[in-house]
Design a protein around this motif. Structure first.
Motif, PDB file in Angstrom:
ATOM      1  N   PRO A 429       0.855  -1.198   0.000  1.00  0.00           N
ATOM      2  CA  PRO A 429       0.000   0.000   0.000  1.00  0.00           C
ATOM      3  C   PRO A 429       0.889   1.246   0.000  1.00  0.00           C
ATOM      4  CG  PRO A 429      -0.663  -1.547   1.725  1.00  0.00           C
ATOM      5  CD  PRO A 429       0.654  -2.030   1.200  1.00  0.00           C
ATOM      6  N   ARG A 430       0.406   2.319  -0.574  1.00  0.00           N
ATOM      7  CA  ARG A 430       1.173   3.550  -0.660  1.00  0.00           C
ATOM      8  C   ARG A 430       1.294   4.185   0.726  1.00  0.00           C
ATOM      9  NH1 ARG A 430       2.171   7.460  -4.775  1.00  0.00           N
ATOM     10  NH2 ARG A 430       2.324   9.570  -3.935  1.00  0.00           N
ATOM     11  N   LYS A 431       2.532   4.253   1.238  1.00  0.00           N
ATOM     12  CA  LYS A 431       2.772   4.899   2.525  1.00  0.00           C
ATOM     13  C   LYS A 431       4.260   5.214   2.647  1.00  0.00           C
ATOM     14  CE  LYS A 431       3.815   1.429   5.882  1.00  0.00           C
ATOM     15  NZ  LYS A 431       3.418   0.826   7.147  1.00  0.00           N
ATOM     16  N   THR A 432       4.591   6.097   3.582  1.00  0.00           N
ATOM     17  CA  THR A 432       5.994   6.448   3.790  1.00  0.00           C
ATOM     18  C   THR A 432       6.697   5.353   4.583  1.00  0.00           C
ATOM     19  OG1 THR A 432       5.458   7.677   5.795  1.00  0.00           O
ATOM     20  CG2 THR A 432       5.542   8.925   3.733  1.00  0.00           C
ATOM     21  N   HIS A 433       8.012   5.248   4.358  1.00  0.00           N
ATOM     22  CA  HIS A 433       8.840   4.274   5.076  1.00  0.00           C
ATOM     23  C   HIS A 433      10.107   4.973   5.535  1.00  0.00           C
ATOM     24  CE1 HIS A 433       6.447   0.768   3.763  1.00  0.00           C
ATOM     25  NE2 HIS A 433       6.276   1.465   2.647  1.00  0.00           N
ATOM     26  N   GLU A 434      10.819   4.321   6.457  1.00  0.00           N
ATOM     27  CA  GLU A 434      12.059   4.897   6.946  1.00  0.00           C
ATOM     28  C   GLU A 434      13.164   3.847   6.897  1.00  0.00           C
ATOM     29  OE1 GLU A 434      13.754   7.742  10.536  1.00  0.00           O
ATOM     30  OE2 GLU A 434      11.717   6.915  10.659  1.00  0.00           O
ATOM     31  N   ILE A 435      14.319   4.297   6.376  1.00  0.00           N
ATOM     32  CA  ILE A 435      15.482   3.421   6.260  1.00  0.00           C
ATOM     33  C   ILE A 435      16.463   3.759   7.374  1.00  0.00           C
ATOM     34  CG2 ILE A 435      17.443   2.765   4.808  1.00  0.00           C
ATOM     35  CD1 ILE A 435      15.751   3.467   2.366  1.00  0.00           C
ATOM     36  N   PHE A 436      16.840   2.738   8.159  1.00  0.00           N
ATOM     37  CA  PHE A 436      17.846   2.884   9.207  1.00  0.00           C
ATOM     38  C   PHE A 436      19.089   2.111   8.744  1.00  0.00           C
ATOM     39  CE2 PHE A 436      13.650   3.020  11.152  1.00  0.00           C
ATOM     40  CZ  PHE A 436      13.707   4.189  11.908  1.00  0.00           C
ATOM     41  N   GLY A 478      17.006   7.588   6.374  1.00  0.00           N
ATOM     42  CA  GLY A 478      15.892   8.461   6.697  1.00  0.00           C
ATOM     43  C   GLY A 478      14.608   8.084   6.012  1.00  0.00           C
ATOM     44  N   LYS A 479      13.638   8.987   6.131  1.00  0.00           N
ATOM     45  CA  LYS A 479      12.319   8.731   5.555  1.00  0.00           C
ATOM     46  C   LYS A 479      12.348   8.910   4.041  1.00  0.00           C
ATOM     47  CE  LYS A 479       9.588   9.785   9.654  1.00  0.00           C
ATOM     48  NZ  LYS A 479       8.457  10.559  10.208  1.00  0.00           N
ATOM     49  N   ILE A 480      11.552   8.084   3.374  1.00  0.00           N
ATOM     50  CA  ILE A 480      11.457   8.152   1.916  1.00  0.00           C
ATOM     51  C   ILE A 480      10.011   8.370   1.506  1.00  0.00           C
ATOM     52  CG2 ILE A 480      13.510   6.736   1.489  1.00  0.00           C
ATOM     53  CD1 ILE A 480      11.716   4.344   1.106  1.00  0.00           C
ATOM     54  N   GLU A 481       9.832   8.923   0.323  1.00  0.00           N
ATOM     55  CA  GLU A 481       8.493   9.222  -0.174  1.00  0.00           C
ATOM     56  C   GLU A 481       7.629   7.963  -0.249  1.00  0.00           C
ATOM     57  OE1 GLU A 481       8.444  11.465  -3.814  1.00  0.00           O
ATOM     58  OE2 GLU A 481      10.383  12.363  -3.336  1.00  0.00           O
ATOM     59  N   ALA A 482       6.341   8.180  -0.177  1.00  0.00           N
ATOM     60  CA  ALA A 482       5.391   7.062  -0.151  1.00  0.00           C
ATOM     61  C   ALA A 482       5.479   6.211  -1.411  1.00  0.00           C
ATOM     62  CB  ALA A 482       3.974   7.601   0.031  1.00  0.00           C
ATOM     63  N   SER A 483       5.815   6.805  -2.553  1.00  0.00           N
ATOM     64  CA  SER A 483       5.810   6.061  -3.821  1.00  0.00           C
ATOM     65  C   SER A 483       7.117   5.329  -4.097  1.00  0.00           C
ATOM     66  CB  SER A 483       5.526   7.016  -4.975  1.00  0.00           C
ATOM     67  OG  SER A 483       6.528   8.030  -5.029  1.00  0.00           O
ATOM     68  N   LYS A 484       8.135   5.507  -3.233  1.00  0.00           N
ATOM     69  CA  LYS A 484       9.462   4.986  -3.540  1.00  0.00           C
ATOM     70  C   LYS A 484       9.592   3.479  -3.322  1.00  0.00           C
ATOM     71  CE  LYS A 484      11.744   8.661  -4.888  1.00  0.00           C
ATOM     72  NZ  LYS A 484      12.270   8.742  -6.269  1.00  0.00           N
TER      73      LYS A 484
END
Length: 571
Positions: A429-436, A478-484
């Motif tokens: 589903p389209r949503k923001t995510h965060e990369i650590f 960090g956070k990435i756009e919802a569509s990425k």
């Protein structure tokens, strides 16, 4: 002509051509006895140029007879006896074909190696038969014309050597002529050496003139391009591909179903593609890459722990110089084939997720083969987890999957293309995510060491899409756009991520432009209404114009637009 005129539509007679050929061979009237034209014809008969041809002096020479005469003329000694006529014509040569791409797939398709040098075929010149002798016209080592000589040929496909005889694949026995010259690997060898170089599926061609053998050419067995057995190859597909063929694996005969994942398989035939049998290599080495030589753009060898391994001509170099999947410092497994050369390499730890592919292209073509001419063929080009790009056949049109991630399996194997089935994955589903990055996590999920990261750069219509395999270290924190982030696959008891699919996570080709002007034009032609919006903007300090038939709403001067560029064009 006696009347002093040129008669282009008249036949050339034997009397006329004999006069011309005698002069070409260096003879003058003082060298001839008797009356014309019999003196010229008599000399040509003594030189065997007219041997076996029935004629009268005023008969017209047919095209077929002329071809025979010219062929013999080239092999006739000049008056001085020190050289043949063909040696006096620098643009014409007599050649025996010793090597082409038929027996060495790494060769240029137009290159031919002969007993008289290396040449390249001009456009429109047919590929000559291996072992045959031709008269060729050349310009700067380019063959511009070619004619076969009036020889007969015996073709032998070798099964084994028995005492002083050769057993052929058709079960016949032959004894090779010990009084002629033989060619092998581009060089002349003694007849006594021939039996020592013959192997199963060696090929021998013996050329004869008027029933007398004049030379022979020996060719080694021909190895196919290596095929690596993968987990996606089904048992049924392997049975169909290798049914009825002898398969040698480490000196033991096996069935197709006994082939194992990562086996390197070659089919070995004679030069005519017949009597094939299969040899399997199961040699692989693993370790950390300490060097790629001489450089990444033109790799020739990979070094593991100080030991260098040469790359085979079939090695997919795009894994190194394009996708960058393989580089110094990584741990890989090298698959070794014939002559202990590397035919493929994969990052160690991959395997459980290697059925994932990114569909770079899907298209339809009509077959040009005789057996199914005009039939629609469906092709797909896939980016694999190891960075290799391969094209396959599909059972149906797969264009709807272009640019998508999928899983694949090989359902049929073929000489030119394997056939695959593709299954689309279900996107997030389209949503923001965060990369650590430091913790090696996305959101609350840990990322496996063998993660495969697909990244679509630009899904282009009409050609292969631009995509790549990334390393974890390539990703931003960090956070990435919802569509990425489009897809995550987890595995194991701890549900670690082993497959990721991003949509241009690094924003390659993505820029920001400042709108300096825009205009929207509306046009009507009959019942058809069109609208065109033209936007002028500053990108990287340069002015660019972008035109679209789908106007951007709410645009104003001074607005900042996110855009994709290809070269100097706004996409």
């Amino acid at each position: 002509m006696p009347d002093g005129l040129f008669h282009p539509n008249d036949s050339v007679t034997y009397a006329q051509i004999a006069t011309t050929l005698v002069k070409l061979l260096g003879y003058s009237d003082e060298d001839l006895t008797g009356y014309w034209p019999y003196n010229c014809l008599s000399l040509l008969e003594n030189l065997n140029v007219l041997d076996g041809i029935t004629y009268k002096p005023q008969d017209g020479v047919t095209v077929k007879e002329l071809a025979v005469i010219v062929d013999r003329l080239f092999k006739t000694r000049m008056k001085n006896g020190s050289e043949y006529f063909i040696d006096t014509t620098p643009n014409f040569k007599e050649v025996i074909v010793l090597k082409t791409a038929t027996v060495d797939s790494s060769m240029d398709q137009k290159r031919i190696e002969t007993d008289n040098g290396v040449f390249y075929l001009d456009d429109g010149i047919f590929m000559p038969e291996l072992g045959y002798r031709y008269t060729v016209r050349t310009e700067d080592n380019i063959i511009t014309a070619m004619a076969g000589q009036t020889l007969s040929y015996e073709k032998y496909s070798v099964k084994e050597v028995s005492a002083d005889a050769v057993v052929l694949n058709n079960q016949k026995k032959v004894r090779l002529n010990g009084n002629i010259s033989y060619y092998y690997n581009g060089k002349t060898i003694e007849a006594s050496e021939v039996l020592g170089v013959l192997k199963t599926n060696s090929s021998v061609i013996i050329a004869s003139r008027n029933g007398s053998e004049i030379y022979g050419v020996v060719f080694d067995p021909v190895y196919s391009a290596p095929k690596i057995i993968t987990a996606s190859m089904t048992g049924d597909a392997l049975e169909r591909l290798y049914f009825g063929k002898f398969i040698d694996r480490n000196g033991k005969k096996i069935n197709p179903s006994q082939l194992e994942v990562n086996d390197v398989v070659y089919e070995i035939t004679d030069i005519w593609g017949n009597n094939g049998y299969v040899v399997v290599y199961d040699n692989e080495v693993s370790g950390e890459i300490t060097n790629i030589s001489p450089n990444l753009m033109a790799p020739e060898s990979i070094e593991l722990g100080g030991v260098s391994y040469q790359l085979d001509s079939s090695f997919p170099v795009e894994k190194i110089n394009k996708s960058g999947t393989i580089e110094v410092g990584q741990t890989v497994t090298l698959f070794l084939g014939k002559d202990n050369k590397v035919v493929d390499a994969v990052l160690s730890g991959t395997g459980e997720n290697d059925n994932y592919v990114l569909v770079l292209n899907a298209y339809t073509e009509k077959s040009q083969e005789i057996e199914n001419y005009g039939e629609k063929l469906y092709f797909v080009t896939l980016l694999h987890t190891d960075g290799s790009i391969k094209t396959y056949l599909a059972k149906k049109d797969m264009s709807a999957l272009k640019g998508d991630l999928a899983t694949y399996s090989i359902i049929e194997t073929g000489e030119d293309y394997d056939t695959v089935s593709l299954t689309a994955v279900e996107y997030l589903p389209r949503k923001t995510h965060e990369i650590f990055k430091d913790e090696r996590k996305i959101d609350n999920l840990y990322v496996a060491d063998n993660v495969v990261i697909f990244n679509m750069i630009n899904n282009v219509y009409g050609r292969n899409s631009d995509a790549e395999i990334l390393k974890w270290s390539d990703l931003p924190s960090g956070k990435i756009e919802a569509s990425k982030l489009k897809y995550i696959h987890t595995t194991g008891d701890f549900m670690d991520i082993d497959v990721l699919y991003f949509d241009n996570i690094l924003d390659e080709g993505i820029y920001y432009g400042l709108v300096t002007d825009y205009r929207t034009e509306y046009k009507k032609s009959g019942e058809i209404k069109t609208v065109t919006q033209t936007i002028t903007m500053l990108v990287k300090g340069e002015e660019y114009t972008y035109e679209t038939g789908e106007p951007i709403s709410g645009i104003i001067k001074g607005a900042v637009l996110k855009l994709r560029m290809s070269g100097n064009s706004v996409r």
